[in-house]
Design an enzyme around this catalytic site. Structure first.
Site, short mmCIF file in Angstrom:
data_model
loop_
_atom_site.label_atom_id
_atom_site.label_comp_id
_atom_site.label_asym_id
_atom_site.label_seq_id
_atom_site.Cartn_x
_atom_site.Cartn_y
_atom_site.Cartn_z
N ASN A 9 -0.32 7.63 -3.39
CA ASN A 9 0.89 7.87 -2.60
C ASN A 9 1.93 6.84 -3.03
O ASN A 9 1.84 5.67 -2.68
CB ASN A 9 0.54 7.71 -1.11
CG ASN A 9 1.77 7.78 -0.22
OD1 ASN A 9 2.86 8.18 -0.66
ND2 ASN A 9 1.61 7.37 1.03
N TRP A 10 2.90 7.29 -3.82
CA TRP A 10 3.90 6.36 -4.36
C TRP A 10 4.95 5.96 -3.33
O TRP A 10 5.79 5.11 -3.60
CB TRP A 10 4.59 6.98 -5.58
CG TRP A 10 3.69 7.19 -6.75
CD1 TRP A 10 2.35 6.90 -6.84
CD2 TRP A 10 4.05 7.77 -8.02
NE1 TRP A 10 1.87 7.25 -8.08
CE2 TRP A 10 2.89 7.78 -8.82
CE3 TRP A 10 5.25 8.26 -8.55
CZ2 TRP A 10 2.89 8.27 -10.13
CZ3 TRP A 10 5.25 8.76 -9.84
CH2 TRP A 10 4.08 8.75 -10.62
N LYS A 11 4.96 6.63 -2.21
CA LYS A 11 5.97 6.38 -1.16
C LYS A 11 7.37 6.47 -1.76
O LYS A 11 7.58 7.22 -2.71
CB LYS A 11 5.71 5.04 -0.46
CG LYS A 11 4.25 4.90 -0.02
CD LYS A 11 4.02 3.80 0.96
CE LYS A 11 2.54 3.66 1.21
NZ LYS A 11 2.23 2.83 2.35
N HIS A 99 1.22 11.41 7.40
CA HIS A 99 0.98 9.99 7.07
C HIS A 99 1.50 9.15 8.25
O HIS A 99 2.49 9.52 8.89
CB HIS A 99 1.72 9.63 5.78
CG HIS A 99 1.37 8.27 5.26
ND1 HIS A 99 1.93 7.13 5.79
CD2 HIS A 99 0.51 7.86 4.30
CE1 HIS A 99 1.43 6.07 5.16
NE2 HIS A 99 0.56 6.49 4.27
N GLU A 101 3.25 6.64 8.38
CA GLU A 101 4.67 6.27 8.28
C GLU A 101 5.56 7.43 8.73
O GLU A 101 6.62 7.23 9.32
CB GLU A 101 4.99 5.83 6.84
CG GLU A 101 4.41 4.44 6.58
CD GLU A 101 4.08 4.14 5.13
OE1 GLU A 101 4.56 4.85 4.23
OE2 GLU A 101 3.32 3.19 4.90
N GLU A 171 -6.99 6.72 7.68
CA GLU A 171 -6.16 5.58 7.30
C GLU A 171 -5.83 4.75 8.53
O GLU A 171 -4.84 5.04 9.24
CB GLU A 171 -4.85 6.07 6.67
CG GLU A 171 -5.03 6.82 5.38
CD GLU A 171 -3.82 6.62 4.49
OE1 GLU A 171 -4.00 6.18 3.36
OE2 GLU A 171 -2.68 6.86 4.94
N GLY A 177 -1.15 -1.25 3.61
CA GLY A 177 -0.18 -2.18 3.03
C GLY A 177 -0.30 -3.60 3.56
O GLY A 177 0.60 -4.41 3.37
N SER A 212 -5.25 -0.37 1.85
CA SER A 212 -5.45 -1.54 0.99
C SER A 212 -6.62 -1.38 0.02
O SER A 212 -7.36 -2.33 -0.24
CB SER A 212 -5.63 -2.80 1.84
OG SER A 212 -4.44 -3.05 2.58
N GLY A 233 -2.09 3.54 -1.70
CA GLY A 233 -0.66 3.28 -1.67
C GLY A 233 -0.27 2.31 -2.76
O GLY A 233 -0.09 2.67 -3.93
N GLY A 234 -0.16 1.03 -2.39
CA GLY A 234 0.33 0.00 -3.30
C GLY A 234 -0.29 0.01 -4.69
O GLY A 234 0.42 -0.04 -5.70
C1 PEP Z 1 -1.05 4.55 2.20
O1 PEP Z 1 0.15 4.36 2.30
O2 PEP Z 1 -1.51 5.68 2.41
C2 PEP Z 1 -1.90 3.42 1.86
C3 PEP Z 1 -3.18 3.56 2.00
O3 PEP Z 1 -1.27 2.28 1.41
P1 PEP Z 1 -1.98 0.94 0.83
O4 PEP Z 1 -3.03 1.39 -0.15
O5 PEP Z 1 -0.88 0.19 0.19
O6 PEP Z 1 -2.59 0.26 2.00
#
Ligand code: PEP
Length: 254
Positions: A9-11, A99, A101, A171, A177, A212, A233-234
């Site tokens: 997920n590049w956001k 998600h 967010e 999640e 994050g 994470s 994500g990251g």
């Molecule tokens: C996400 O945004 O779905 C996510 C899991 O982010 P991160 O891996 O950065 O925690």
């Protein structure tokens, strides 16, 4: 059958030039590595979908595409929105739905999540339905109830045949994050909760973990009972890390 997916997920990161570059890097590294048995999916910003699908096609990269969000209506007066048929035409076969967010920052409620999942299925796009509790809910001991309710609200209105094509991502919001990873015990418990909240036999349900995930913790998390892959994500913004996570997971699942 449950499938093994590593979804990036590049956001709201990467313009179309950076998106092309990252897609090529992931595709080339994945070609040189052993990721057999695992499907790689990238979810770029909507404005990059055309560029990413073009480079995947031109370079014959083994990467699938997801959208991070789309609206459940097929078209009409919905300023600023993008429909599922629109993202499908740009190459998306997956859609991240609900998600945290989107839920927290853009007021996406359980009803919108359910409608979006339903619309994705109607268009043969696989919804990746995100569920997960906040730190506060967990501290108050309400996480099992909270996630159970999210799952039932998202898929309760679907037919058993439709539910066979749904992917769920657990999640925990406090792990997204933040660098705080859920423990194996916590993930195993919540994945079991999701499976027992499923209205049908959940033996074939694909459940991902997100929060994470990094190359260093991927083996332990992939080995957690009931976890079929990751929503990343990251670390998905770094081709080496993303492919390393896929390689590690693939090894666990073989
Ligand atoms: C996400 O945004 O779905 C996510 C899991 O982010 P991160 O891996 O950065 O925690």
């Amino acid at each position: 059958m449950a499938v093994n997916l590593i979804v990036g997920n590049w956001k709201m990161n990467n313009d179309f030039v950076a998106a092309i570059h990252l897609t090529q890097q992931i595709g080339i590294l994945a070609r040189q590595a052993d990721v057999s048995g695992v499907s790689l999916v990238v979810a770029p910003p909507t404005c990059d979908l055309r560029s990413v699908s073009s480079v995947i096609e031109a370079d014959r990269l083994a990467i699938k595409i997801g959208a991070q969000h789309a609206y459940w209506e097929d078209g009409g007066a919905f300023t600023g929105e993008t429909s599922i048929p629109m993202v499908k035409r740009l190459g998306c076969t997956f859609l991240i739905v609900g998600h945290s967010e989107r839920r927290e920052l853009f007021a996406m409620d359980d009803e919108a999540v359910a409608k979006t999942a339903m619309s994705a299925l109607r268009h043969d796009v696989t919804p990746i339905v995100c569920v997960g509790e906040s730190e506060e809910v967990r501290e108050n001991g309400g996480h099992v109830e909270f996630v159970t309710a999210q799952v039932q609200a998202a898929v309760g209105g679907l037919t058993p045949a439709q539910r066979r094509d749904v992917v769920v991502a657990y999640e925990p919001i406090w792990a997204i994050g933040t660098g705080k990873v859920a423990s194996v015990e916590q993930v195993a418990e919540m994945v079991a909760v999701i499976r027992s909240a499923w209205p049908d036999d959940a033996g074939d349900l694909t459940v991902l973990y997100g929060g994470s995930v990094k190359p260093e913790n991927a083996a332990e998390l992939a080995g957690t009972p009931g976890v079929d892959g990751f929503l990343v994500g990251g670390a998905s913004l770094n081709a080496e890390q993303f492919v390393q996570i896929a390689v590690t997971a693939a090894k666990c699942y073989r």
